[in-house]
Scaffold this active site. Structure first.
Site, PDB file in Angstrom:
ATOM      1  N   HIS A 162     -12.691 -68.970 -87.929  1.00 28.21           N
ATOM      2  CA  HIS A 162     -13.603 -67.909 -88.057  1.00 28.21           C
ATOM      3  C   HIS A 162     -12.770 -66.710 -87.238  1.00 28.21           C
ATOM      4  O   HIS A 162     -13.659 -66.046 -86.514  1.00 28.21           O
ATOM      5  CB  HIS A 162     -14.972 -68.364 -87.784  1.00 28.21           C
ATOM      6  CG  HIS A 162     -15.275 -69.344 -88.505  1.00 28.21           C
ATOM      7  ND1 HIS A 162     -16.169 -69.234 -89.596  1.00 28.21           N
ATOM      8  CD2 HIS A 162     -15.301 -70.728 -88.385  1.00 28.21           C
ATOM      9  CE1 HIS A 162     -16.418 -70.433 -90.237  1.00 28.21           C
ATOM     10  NE2 HIS A 162     -15.992 -71.413 -89.121  1.00 28.21           N
ATOM     11  N   SER A 283       3.834 -42.450 -85.571  1.00 30.48           N
ATOM     12  CA  SER A 283       2.834 -41.573 -86.044  1.00 30.48           C
ATOM     13  C   SER A 283       3.138 -40.232 -85.905  1.00 30.48           C
ATOM     14  O   SER A 283       4.109 -39.794 -84.942  1.00 30.48           O
ATOM     15  CB  SER A 283       1.691 -41.792 -85.240  1.00 30.48           C
ATOM     16  OG  SER A 283       0.807 -40.726 -84.790  1.00 30.48           O
ATOM     17  N   LYS A 289       2.598 -44.588 -80.687  1.00 32.37           N
ATOM     18  CA  LYS A 289       2.296 -45.347 -81.806  1.00 32.37           C
ATOM     19  C   LYS A 289       3.829 -46.041 -82.287  1.00 32.37           C
ATOM     20  O   LYS A 289       4.860 -45.528 -82.652  1.00 32.37           O
ATOM     21  CB  LYS A 289       1.685 -44.913 -83.061  1.00 32.37           C
ATOM     22  CG  LYS A 289       0.241 -44.455 -82.498  1.00 32.37           C
ATOM     23  CD  LYS A 289      -0.488 -45.766 -82.354  1.00 32.37           C
ATOM     24  CE  LYS A 289      -1.508 -46.318 -83.262  1.00 32.37           C
ATOM     25  NZ  LYS A 289      -1.806 -46.195 -84.761  1.00 32.37           N
ATOM     26  N   GLU A 296       1.739 -53.847 -93.502  1.00 33.60           N
ATOM     27  CA  GLU A 296       0.665 -53.449 -94.511  1.00 33.60           C
ATOM     28  C   GLU A 296       1.193 -53.148 -95.758  1.00 33.60           C
ATOM     29  O   GLU A 296       0.321 -53.483 -96.610  1.00 33.60           O
ATOM     30  CB  GLU A 296       0.270 -52.315 -93.692  1.00 33.60           C
ATOM     31  CG  GLU A 296      -0.508 -52.490 -92.460  1.00 33.60           C
ATOM     32  CD  GLU A 296      -0.337 -51.073 -91.638  1.00 33.60           C
ATOM     33  OE1 GLU A 296      -0.480 -49.926 -92.090  1.00 33.60           O
ATOM     34  OE2 GLU A 296      -0.659 -51.299 -90.222  1.00 33.60           O
ATOM     35  N   LYS A 331       5.616 -57.226-121.212  1.00 30.29           N
ATOM     36  CA  LYS A 331       6.939 -57.081-120.313  1.00 30.29           C
ATOM     37  C   LYS A 331       6.805 -56.104-119.319  1.00 30.29           C
ATOM     38  O   LYS A 331       7.248 -56.202-118.223  1.00 30.29           O
ATOM     39  CB  LYS A 331       8.017 -56.409-121.458  1.00 30.29           C
ATOM     40  CG  LYS A 331       8.301 -57.736-122.257  1.00 30.29           C
ATOM     41  CD  LYS A 331       9.189 -57.208-123.619  1.00 30.29           C
ATOM     42  CE  LYS A 331       8.316 -56.543-124.508  1.00 30.29           C
ATOM     43  NZ  LYS A 331       7.127 -57.305-125.149  1.00 30.29           N
TER      44      LYS A 331
END
Ligand code: ARG
Length: 463
Positions: A162, A283, A289, A296, A331
């Protein structure tokens, strides 16, 4: 008689008008299936060799056709071949060119076969080669994962459930979990090869042929185990396409899961792993950054694989037997999924090579969240003969007390512990050591350093 003028479709005797421009534009698949040219020519050569052996065509015609096919092979390979959308697909483009090269005798090539069996023969052979390439790339990822695991056998971190700190584990053990997944991925791809290993060639359009062909011969020539059993199923079946797309989806999903974890762990909140400058981007506005864009990208691409898989499932749903044009899209979906996965595997390998653990931070995080609570409960069972459930309750009370006093379990004194369980002795204090917690998990498959080392050795030997 069918005319085979070069600018006309093969069926121009029956269908006397050219297809509308719009239909020609959408109905052709040459831009996609030209990728099957090698397999198509290979299949055609096996087919005419069989026709000759079975005395269906003459030695001379067989040789002429093979000569023409080899010439076409070279033309396509050296990019000297002009593909024409008007001839729809790779099969007709090659047949048309064969007429140009060897003349009317090219007309014998299509005896006892149809494009319906040709296309899946080509496709199955293509998938076999593509699968090998994918598995080689998975192997590279496995190797890089093991390498990183080797460097992190003794790197202590919290294992999560969790996303809450659960129990202490080794980062190496976590990485080896992905080695298991990627190994299963390889098997999934190989299982598909095993299932698709039946040769479709020679079932003709859908019902077989009246010619005395030898499908065992072409099977052997083309590297299939045996011919397919049922002519109708053969031209309708795209299970092997689904299985391939599913295998791609599962492998992408595995990459996506680890990508997601690494993204989280790379965040400033966690800061558990470092990515070198090679695999991050900046960035346009925030000068500080360093973003894990590549991870991602990998996570996102899984959507493409799922999309292709669901598209194929949907195309097949409710599709009657046998061949329908609907199938032609198979395909494009497979090529796209294949290329995307191979690309992702290469990128992921690069990320792994540029990823390191922040051991200090991992250990710090492992020291929060009372992650040795289960160890304490186990200790009570072992040393003080409690049932696990009783030990669990006692431990929960100890955790509550620690929380109240704003302490870690390891910071509690023996006296404090004894308030909850008077039988406890000095020995209990050892239980809160993370390293010994990890090394106590010696059960097969557990996180102890020795176990991980053994697994790494086992996997290295498999290569
Ligand atoms: N280009 C076709 C495909 O990919 C080949 C089979 C065509 N067969 C037909 N009956 N139109 O599916």
């Amino acid at each position: 008689m069918t005319k085979n003028k070069n600018n006309q479709a093969i069926w121009n005797t029956r269908i006397q008008k050219d297809a509308s421009n719009l239909f020609q534009k959408v109905g052709n698949s040459i831009d996609i299936d030209k990728r099957l040219y090698k397999e198509d020519i290979q299949g055609s050569i096996a087919h005419v060799e069989m026709l000759f052996r079975q005395k269906i065509i003459s030695f001379k015609i067989k040789n002429k056709i093979i000569y023409g096919l080899n010439k076409i092979y070279k033309e396509i390979t050296y990019k000297k071949f002009e593909f024409n959308k008007k001839y729809e697909d790779i099969h007709m483009n090659i047949e048309k060119r064969l007429f140009q090269i060897i003349g009317d005798e090219a007309g014998y090539i299509h005896t006892a076969r149809s494009r319906n069996d040709q296309v899946i023969t080509d496709f199955k052979i293509w998938i076999k080669t593509a699968t090998k390439d994918i598995n080689n790339n998975i192997d590279k990822v496995i190797k890089s994962t093991i390498k990183l695991a080797e460097k992190n056998v003794e790197t202590i971190m919290p294992g999560f459930t969790h996303l809450k700190n659960a129990q202490a584990i080794s980062f190496g053990h976590y990485l080896m979990a992905y080695v298991e997944m990627f190994t299963r991925d390889k098997k999934r791809f190989l299982n598909n090869l095993d299932n698709l290993d039946e040769n479709p060639l020679g079932v003709a359009a859908l019902s077989g042929t009246s010619f005395n062909i030898d499908r065992n011969f072409t099977s052997k020539k083309l590297g299939f185990k045996r011919p397919t059993n049922n002519s109708i199923d053969t031209v309708s079946d795209r299970d092997f396409v689904l299985d391939f797309l599913y295998a791609v989806s599962v492998c992408s999903m595995h990459i996506s899961r680890i990508a997601e974890e690494l993204i989280i762990w790379n965040s400033d909140g966690f800061n558990l792993i470092n990515l070198s400058d090679k695999v991050v981007t900046g960035s346009s506005i925030m000068p500080q950054k360093k973003n894990p864009d590549l991870l991602e990208y990998l996570r996102g691409k899984t959507g493409v694989s799922y999309g292709n898989f669901f598209s194929m499932l949907t195309i097949l749903k409710g599709l009657p037997l046998s061949y329908f044009k609907d199938l032609q899209d198979d395909k494009e979906l497979v090529f796209n999924s294949n290329d995307t996965l191979v690309n992702c595997l290469k990128i992921f390998d690069e990320v792994l090579k540029n990823c390191s653990s922040n051991k200090k931070k991992m250990l710090e995080l492992a020291n929060t969240g009372h992650i040795t609570a289960t160890d304490l409960a186990d200790y009570l069972v072992r040393e003080h003969s409690m049932s696990f459930r009783k030990a669990y309750q006692k431990t929960a009370a100890i955790v509550n007390m620690a929380e109240k006093r704003k302490k870690n379990l390891s910071e509690l004194t023996l006296n404090e512990l004894k308030k909850i369980e008077p039988k406890l002795t000095e020995k209990v204090l050892e239980i809160f050591n993370l390293k010994s917690s990890i090394n106590s998990k010696k059960s097969f498959g557990g996180t102890s350093f020795e176990n991980i080392k053994k697994m790494i050795t086992k996997y290295k030997k498999l290569k």
